[in-house]
Design an enzyme around this catalytic site. Structure first.
Site, PDB file in Angstrom:
ATOM      1  N   ARG A 149      20.995  -5.818  -1.237  1.00 23.11           N
ATOM      2  CA  ARG A 149      21.269  -7.250  -1.410  1.00 23.11           C
ATOM      3  C   ARG A 149      20.969  -7.718  -2.829  1.00 23.11           C
ATOM      4  NH1 ARG A 149      19.019  -7.300   3.826  1.00 23.11           N
ATOM      5  NH2 ARG A 149      17.002  -8.116   3.105  1.00 23.11           N
TER       6      ARG A 149
ATOM      7  N   ASP B  70       0.390   3.894   5.978  1.00 20.64           N
ATOM      8  CA  ASP B  70       0.746   3.480   4.620  1.00 20.64           C
ATOM      9  C   ASP B  70       0.475   4.587   3.603  1.00 20.64           C
ATOM     10  OD1 ASP B  70       1.888   0.896   4.609  1.00 20.64           O
ATOM     11  OD2 ASP B  70      -0.028  -0.005   5.075  1.00 20.64           O
TER      12      ASP B  70
ATOM     13  N   ASN C 214       9.638   0.159  -1.580  1.00 16.43           N
ATOM     14  CA  ASN C 214       9.311   0.059  -0.156  1.00 16.43           C
ATOM     15  C   ASN C 214       9.630  -1.351   0.342  1.00 16.43           C
ATOM     16  OD1 ASN C 214       7.083  -1.004  -1.629  1.00 16.43           O
ATOM     17  ND2 ASN C 214       5.672  -0.612   0.044  1.00 16.43           N
TER      18      ASN C 214
ATOM     19  N   GLY D 178      -8.445  20.986  17.495  1.00 17.96           N
ATOM     20  CA  GLY D 178      -8.079  22.370  17.214  1.00 17.96           C
ATOM     21  C   GLY D 178      -8.379  23.287  18.384  1.00 17.96           C
ATOM     22  N   GLY D 179      -8.404  24.563  18.124  1.00 15.90           N
ATOM     23  CA  GLY D 179      -8.638  25.532  19.174  1.00 15.90           C
ATOM     24  C   GLY D 179     -10.103  25.755  19.482  1.00 15.90           C
TER      25      GLY D 179
ATOM     26  N   GLU E 228       0.989  -0.917   8.642  1.00 17.52           N
ATOM     27  CA  GLU E 228       0.107   0.217   8.909  1.00 17.52           C
ATOM     28  C   GLU E 228      -0.112   0.475  10.397  1.00 17.52           C
ATOM     29  OE1 GLU E 228      -2.248   3.317   8.993  1.00 17.52           O
ATOM     30  OE2 GLU E 228      -1.607   2.604   7.024  1.00 17.52           O
TER      31      GLU E 228
ATOM     32  N   GLN F  40       0.769  -1.239   0.000  1.00 18.57           N
ATOM     33  CA  GLN F  40       0.000   0.000   0.000  1.00 18.57           C
ATOM     34  C   GLN F  40       0.805   1.297   0.000  1.00 18.57           C
ATOM     35  OE1 GLN F  40      -3.418   2.311   2.678  1.00 18.57           O
ATOM     36  NE2 GLN F  40      -2.970   0.178   3.108  1.00 18.57           N
TER      37      GLN F  40
END
Length: 423
Positions: free
Chosen positions: A104, A168, A96, A247-248, A139, A17
């Protein structure tokens, strides 16, 4: 109109993913994405969570649009020769793999840079340099190690991971920005470079407001958290805060009409200070506009649980869409909890290309996400994911310049096809 990344060729060594999210986004913007897969096997997600017999799983199809597939055995000598030629003809290699896998295989950064000094090598790893850099990450591991899980859920319950794939797909989006930035810098330097994004780092970047709160905590309680209104002392780390706003402006998820039977009959409601008086009028509490216990934000903070309980009495008398219509008339920030079914059936999302219907030769029509980034002069066409090895001959001849006879020799070497099983 041309596409933003027309002329850029991506050598896609990604799977599952995180990496495919990145390369699919580049493909949506017009890059030629060549997905390299093992002969006879391919990306493991082709066969994971299958719902239609003998057809690629949605897990694969929804992450690999706008790509071409070539099968290549990189352990085969001829296969390695083909890979070297691909490196010379591509702009970006994205991978990934687990830590050290590319080395290798014999393709270190130094070797790749020698073959193509302009190539950008972009990698997703679980962790950056440090005690865990050799560990594999998935994930949910990324969500846990990046700070998301410890701050998600309710304070008296377990840490929770979120259904949004911030480990992911979130890291894949970060890497795509890194690649585009490196491509831009290459126009100045003429040289490629390494681009790396660790999943832990990507998740932490998305959790920055919680890192903000960790530092605020040293100077006193987090007054906008419901814990403060409950009179419960804070510890030395940011707690789980349920559905409190990050948030605020204080916010909560509130019940709407039908919540007893519909698990998604809820709305998110934010008590934004500039519209407080309108909120009071809508819910039938006009005296709160001047009452010193409610009129100003600092006075409301210890009473948030009481305030949201009263607002919920109002929201429970309306469906989530009725409530949203009324609240939007007064610019009161809110949003219904939309199920995946509701999103899949949303006509406006189809019209903008955020949700698309794709036709696949083996599984038929299916829904997928489209490009979430809209650009006025770079249109996005979502094309179906490739069948395993579907473009092998095309890439060998059109991209790498092999003749028909040379392609036949490559195939005979076993470099692009799975070994025949004994009868």
């Amino acid at each position: 109109m041309t596409k933003a990344l027309d002329g850029i060729r991506i050598l896609d060594f990604t799977h599952v993913q995180s990496g495919p999210t990145c390369t699919q986004l580049l493909g949506w913007f017009g890059a030629d994405v060549i997905k390299v897969e093992r002969p006879g096997v391919g990306d493991i997600t082709r066969g994971q969570l299958m719902d239609v017999p003998n057809a690629d799983a949605l897990y694969f199809t929804m992450l690999n649009h706008n790509k071409r597939s070539i099968t290549l055995d990189t352990k085969n000598k001829t296969g390695k020769d083909v890979l070297e030629r691909l490196i010379k003809n591509c702009d970006v290699l994205v991978e990934n793999f687990g830590p050290g896998v590319l080395d290798r295989m014999g393709f270190t950064w130094e070797k790749i840079h020698a073959l193509n000094p302009r190539m950008i090598v972009a990698s997703i790893k679980g962790f950056g340099p440090g005690p865990y850099e050799d560990c594999k990450v998935y994930e949910n591991v990324a969500q846990c190690t990046g700070g998301a899980a410890s701050t998600t859920g309710f304070r008296d319950g377990l840490p929770l991971v979120t259904g949004a794939q911030i480990g992911d797909s979130g890291t894949g989006l970060h890497l795509a920005l890194g690649i585009v930035t490196a491509l831009f810098q290459r126009t100045v330097t003429g040289k490629g470079q390494k681009v790396t994004c660790a999943m832990q780092d990507g998740v932490l970047n998305l959790c920055r407001v919680k890192l903000r709160d960790q530092q605020r905590l040293a100077h006193g309680p987090l007054r906008e958290y419901s814990q403060f209104g409950d009179g419960i002392a804070f510890g030395d780390a940011v707690p789980r805060a349920g559905n409190d706003s990050g948030g605020g402006q204080p916010g909560r998820i509130l019940k709407c009409k039908g919540w007893e039977k519909d698990p998604d009959a809820y709305i998110y409601f934010i008590t934004q200070a500039p519209v407080w008086e309108k909120i009071c009028d809508v819910i039938g509490e006009p005296t709160w506009k001047t009452d010193p216990n409610y009129a100003k934000p600092p006075a409301r903070l210890p009473r948030l649980n009481e305030i949201f309980a009263r607002i919920e009495q109002w929201t429970m008398s309306k469906t989530k869409f009725e409530a949203m219509d009324i609240l939007n008339e007064f610019d009161i920030p809110c949003g219904p909890i939309l199920s995946m079914k509701e999103l899949a059936e949303d006509k406006s999302l189809r019209e903008t290309g955020t949700v698309v219907e794709v036709d696949h030769p083996k599984r038929g029509k299916y829904l997928s996400v489209g490009n979430p980034i809209k650009m006025s002069d770079s249109p996005t066409d979502v094309t179906r994911s490739p069948l395993l090895g579907e473009h092998t001959d095309e890439i060998l001849m059109q991209v790498l310049g092999y003749s028909t006879a040379e392609v036949a020799t490559i195939k005979a070497s076993g470099a692009t096809e799975a070994p025949k099983k004994p009868a």
